[in-house]
Write an enzyme that holds these catalytic residues in place. Structure first.
Site, PDB file in Angstrom:
ATOM      1  N   TYR A 152       5.987 -12.084   5.114  1.00 49.97           N
ATOM      2  CA  TYR A 152       4.895 -11.448   4.377  1.00 49.97           C
ATOM      3  C   TYR A 152       4.527 -12.371   3.222  1.00 49.97           C
ATOM      4  CZ  TYR A 152       2.515  -7.518   1.944  1.00 49.97           C
ATOM      5  OH  TYR A 152       1.622  -6.685   1.316  1.00 49.97           O
ATOM      6  N   LYS A 154       2.359 -12.079   8.079  1.00 46.53           N
ATOM      7  CA  LYS A 154       1.203 -11.384   7.524  1.00 46.53           C
ATOM      8  C   LYS A 154       0.801 -12.117   6.255  1.00 46.53           C
ATOM      9  CE  LYS A 154      -0.304  -7.415   4.884  1.00 46.53           C
ATOM     10  NZ  LYS A 154       0.103  -6.236   4.096  1.00 46.53           N
ATOM     11  N   THR A 202       0.830  -1.208   0.000  1.00 44.89           N
ATOM     12  CA  THR A 202       0.000   0.000   0.000  1.00 44.89           C
ATOM     13  C   THR A 202       0.861   1.253   0.000  1.00 44.89           C
ATOM     14  OG1 THR A 202      -1.691  -1.229   1.203  1.00 44.89           O
ATOM     15  CG2 THR A 202      -1.921   1.152   1.180  1.00 44.89           C
TER      16      THR A 202
END
Length: 300
Positions: free
Chosen positions: A135, A163, A47
């Site tokens: 991740y 994550k 993001t």
């Protein structure tokens, strides 16, 4: 270890142009999310457009974010790169400026086997100055941290958790089962549409892009899940699906999510909506659509 739980906001990177931070916007954004109760900020993630940012800009963002956060919440820094050494450079800068942990996806471009991935992670953690969160982002890296791979890596004392941005709840369930004897290994979900389900099933929280412009919604949903207030969970979850089905669907392409988030922040007067090339911010037609959705949500 990092001992992190709750809502982590993957901060957008406010930009004036290709290589200039919107510094005033960054300050307003940080005050906005911290003031609405998030537990941590995560910079230089997807993001945050990290792969499109110059290294100079990444280092400046780390320094400014740490100064603005001023130890009020925890800071995570993405160090994903195709270069082992550049990942270490960013990690060392994160440590120097007081970040709490770093986040690493598999190197993108070349694909890797699971054994190569294990060796890579173990090699890099041997030199990292901070705890590491894995991740899982197969849509962008072409490589998945398989559950058995995560189980092996969970024995590494430098690795605090993972994550998952796969949007695959079957994968999440398998991870929970595979890691059943590692209760301190944290699991966070990326897709906010799965936040409620993952927390109710024992996840540690969410890394929610929408928390950039509506942080209180995600914080409230997390708290309702922890309190097992299922009526509130259902109502707040509907609002998140509404955002997903409206603001994130303006435009045609995979970049629509990021454009929508940055457009919302711009309309709310928080930061600039410039996006790194090859993308561009929404034009007036799409911008007006986002405005209507924000009005409907009570954010304007």
């Amino acid at each position: 270890m990092s001992n992190l739980n709750g809502i982590i906001v993957p901060l957008v990177t406010p930009l004036q142009d290709r290589n200039t931070l919107d510094t005033e916007g960054l300050e307003r954004l940080i005050e906005h999310v911290i003031g609405n109760g998030v537990d941590a900020v995560f910079i230089l993630g997807s993001t945050g457009e990290a792969p499109a940012l110059s290294y100079k800009l990444r280092l400046e963002l780390i320094e400014r974010t740490a100064r603005l956060v001023a130890d009020r919440v925890k800071i995570q820094v993405g160090i994903t790169d195709t270069s082992f050494e550049e990942s270490l450079t960013i990690a060392n800068a994160a440590s120097e400026h007081g970040a709490d942990s770093v986040v690493l996806a598999p190197p993108y471009y070349f694909t890797t086997s699971q054994q190569e991935l294990i060796e890579y992670i173990n090699h890099i953690t041997g030199q990292l100055p901070l705890p590491l969160y894995l991740y899982n982002m197969p849509g962008l890296t072409k490589t998945t941290f398989e559950p058995e791979t995560v189980l092996q890596l969970a024995d590494n004392p430098k690795i605090a958790g993972l994550k998952d941005s796969s949007a695959n709840m079957m994968y999440f369930h398998k991870l929970k089962y595979t890691l059943r004897n590692h209760p301190d290994f944290a699991l966070f979900t990326g897709p906010e549409e799965l936040l409620a389900e993952s927390v109710l099933l024992g996840g540690n929280g969410g890394v929610c892009g929408g928390a950039n412009f509506f942080p209180s919604l995600y914080v409230s949903l997390y708290q309702a899940c922890k309190n097992k207030d299922l009526d509130t969970v259902a109502e707040l979850h509907r609002q998140i699906i509404k955002i997903s089905s409206t603001i994130y669907c303006v435009g045609k392409y995979g970049s629509s999510f990021l454009k929508g988030v940055k457009c919302a922040l711009s309309l709310m007067g928080i930061c600039n909506d410039f996006i790194s090339e090859p993308f561009h911010h929404f034009r007036e037609k799409e911008r007006e659509e986002v405005r209507k959705h924000l009005l409907d949500l009570g954010l304007l």
